[in-house]
Design an enzyme around this catalytic site. Structure first.
Site, PDB file in Angstrom:
ATOM      1  N   GLU A  61      43.538  11.073-130.382  1.00 32.43           N
ATOM      2  CA  GLU A  61      44.686  10.472-129.699  1.00 32.43           C
ATOM      3  C   GLU A  61      44.264   9.902-128.336  1.00 32.43           C
ATOM      4  OE1 GLU A  61      46.325  14.250-131.781  1.00 32.43           O
ATOM      5  OE2 GLU A  61      44.396  13.486-131.065  1.00 32.43           O
ATOM      6  N   CYS A  85      47.384  18.483-130.500  1.00 29.77           N
ATOM      7  CA  CYS A  85      47.244  19.772-129.828  1.00 29.77           C
ATOM      8  C   CYS A  85      48.201  19.873-128.641  1.00 29.77           C
ATOM      9  CB  CYS A  85      45.801  20.007-129.387  1.00 29.77           C
ATOM     10  SG  CYS A  85      45.210  18.898-128.093  1.00 29.77           S
ATOM     11  N   CYS A  94      46.816  16.876-126.044  1.00 27.80           N
ATOM     12  CA  CYS A  94      47.084  15.509-126.494  1.00 27.80           C
ATOM     13  C   CYS A  94      48.568  15.168-126.362  1.00 27.80           C
ATOM     14  CB  CYS A  94      46.628  15.330-127.938  1.00 27.80           C
ATOM     15  SG  CYS A  94      44.834  15.277-128.098  1.00 27.80           S
ATOM     16  N   THR A 203      11.397  26.901-152.484  1.00 28.52           N
ATOM     17  CA  THR A 203      11.610  25.451-152.537  1.00 28.52           C
ATOM     18  C   THR A 203      10.790  24.748-151.466  1.00 28.52           C
ATOM     19  OG1 THR A 203      13.842  25.699-153.442  1.00 28.52           O
ATOM     20  CG2 THR A 203      13.356  23.626-152.326  1.00 28.52           C
ATOM     21  N   ASP A 207       8.164  22.033-152.890  1.00 26.83           N
ATOM     22  CA  ASP A 207       8.545  20.625-152.689  1.00 26.83           C
ATOM     23  C   ASP A 207       8.099  20.053-151.349  1.00 26.83           C
ATOM     24  OD1 ASP A 207       9.761  21.037-155.092  1.00 26.83           O
ATOM     25  OD2 ASP A 207      11.819  20.905-154.357  1.00 26.83           O
ATOM     26  N   GLU A 302      20.559  23.102-150.449  1.00 25.34           N
ATOM     27  CA  GLU A 302      19.747  22.271-151.337  1.00 25.34           C
ATOM     28  C   GLU A 302      18.723  23.154-152.043  1.00 25.34           C
ATOM     29  OE1 GLU A 302      17.876  18.763-149.931  1.00 25.34           O
ATOM     30  OE2 GLU A 302      19.710  17.838-149.206  1.00 25.34           O
TER      31      GLU A 302
END
Length: 367
Positions: A61, A85, A94, A203, A207, A302
């Protein structure tokens, strides 16, 4: 007369939908504060828009009013995706800024659940001569703010899972990418949209990923890295370790290996010891609480097939993305994840297939 009212209501919906779209763009990028979109309209002309700034401040805002012609703001209508708020924090409420700007009417899509503000804005704005329409497009807003509401009510971060698969359900191809370049860009977009990323040391060692966002212009939004490494087996020459001085990295461990701990700490890695549970694995609940407590509200996992199965079994994922290649690996493939895909269909109620921008690949979102 009815046609005129219907026409105005359709315009109101359009403006609010734009505010919701603006909010949706920055989910995961506004820290502990909700992502909010704001549109200011005068005489059916959009005079300004605003979004919550990165890391949460200033609010949408304030940004919309700041960007607008001050003469036009007076007597205008504001459309906000979430209840403004009403409390004092690091910035003024706001609602105070809206009243001071002499905005005539305000629509907001859904009540905030923050107790400092919840259902208080209407009364305060009405007292400041602002007409308020509450819960306008509430159903659409609920979907956008599901993760924010979850974070407000739970001790864990909002956890999104991601895995890639060949057409015949293999997740590994001798270190090579399974999916195409379009899918890989979307994967990086997920990294951009999450504050943290978590994998296992298994992993990491197999990788050797970077785990950063490599989309042009978005590199600075790379997530903080978290590695599950009970026995401190991480390769000291891995990309994760080698880049840890410039990219914040945490390792959760249990086994005491003083020499390796010393090397990792010198590399810039933050080591967090975690107790073991009855199954002789680190307590995931403690890890997730720690991650949330340091300000990570959106976490991307992941992991490989083992970590993904474990998180599915423990009902940790709030959302999941399955990237499916159109190519078969046949004998070249490893780690068949047919059972994971079956479990995704069991654990999640909503499944949406997205294949409009991935060429031959398919992206499936589970919620």
């Amino acid at each position: 007369m009815f046609l005129k009212k219907d026409n105005q209501k359709n315009k109101d919906k359009t403006y609010m939908q734009l505010a919701l779209n603006l909010a949706s763009e920055r989910i995961g990028l506004t820290g502990m504060n909700p992502s909010v979109g704001c549109v200011i309209v005068k005489d059916n002309e959009i005079i300004s828009i605003g979004q919550t700034s990165f890391n949460g401040r200033p609010h949408a805002e304030y940004n919309a009013i700041l960007n607008a012609d001050k003469k036009k703001v007076k007597g205008s209508t504001m459309y906000v995706s979430l209840e403004p708020c009403t409390h004092f924090g690091k910035t003024n409420p706001c609602t105070d800024i809206i009243i001071k700007s002499k905005i005539k009417k305000l629509y907001y899509a859904i009540d905030d659940i923050d107790l400092r503000t919840s259902k208080k804005a209407k009364k305060k704005l009405n007292n400041g001569n602002v007409i308020v329409v509450r819960n306008f497009l509430k159903y659409e807003a609920k979907k956008i703010y599901y993760s924010y509401f979850y974070n407000k009510m739970n001790k864990y971060p909002y956890v999104t899972g991601k895995i890639a698969s060949s057409k015949d359900n293999f997740s590994t191809h001798k270190g090579k990418q399974i999916t195409n370049s379009h899918s890989q860009k979307v994967s990086h977009l997920l990294r951009y949209k999450n504050q943290g990323i978590l994998i296992s040391s298994k992993t990491c060692n197999s990788d050797n990923p970077m785990l950063n966002c490599r989309l042009d212009g978005l590199e600075k939004f790379s997530p903080i890295k978290f590695i599950l490494d009970k026995d401190l087996k991480i390769n000291l020459k891995s990309n994760i370790v080698m880049n840890s001085k410039k990219e914040k990295t945490y390792i959760f461990y249990n086994k005491e290996l003083q020499f390796k701990k010393m090397i990792l700490r010198k590399s810039g890695i933050i080591l967090i010891k975690i107790d073991l549970g009855p199954d002789n694995n680190m307590l995931i609940s403690k890890i997730l609480r720690y991650i949330k407590n340091i300000g990570i509200y959106y976490l991307l996992v992941e992991g490989g097939s083992t970590l993904t199965r474990d998180f599915l079994d423990k009902s940790i994922f709030n959302e999941f993305y399955l990237f499916k290649s159109n190519s078969k690996l046949l004998k070249k493939g490893k780690n068949n994840i047919r059972s994971i895909i079956s479990n995704l269909n069991f654990y999640f109620k909503n499944k949406k297939k997205i294949n409009t921008f991935l060429d031959d690949d398919i992206l499936i979102n589970y919620r």
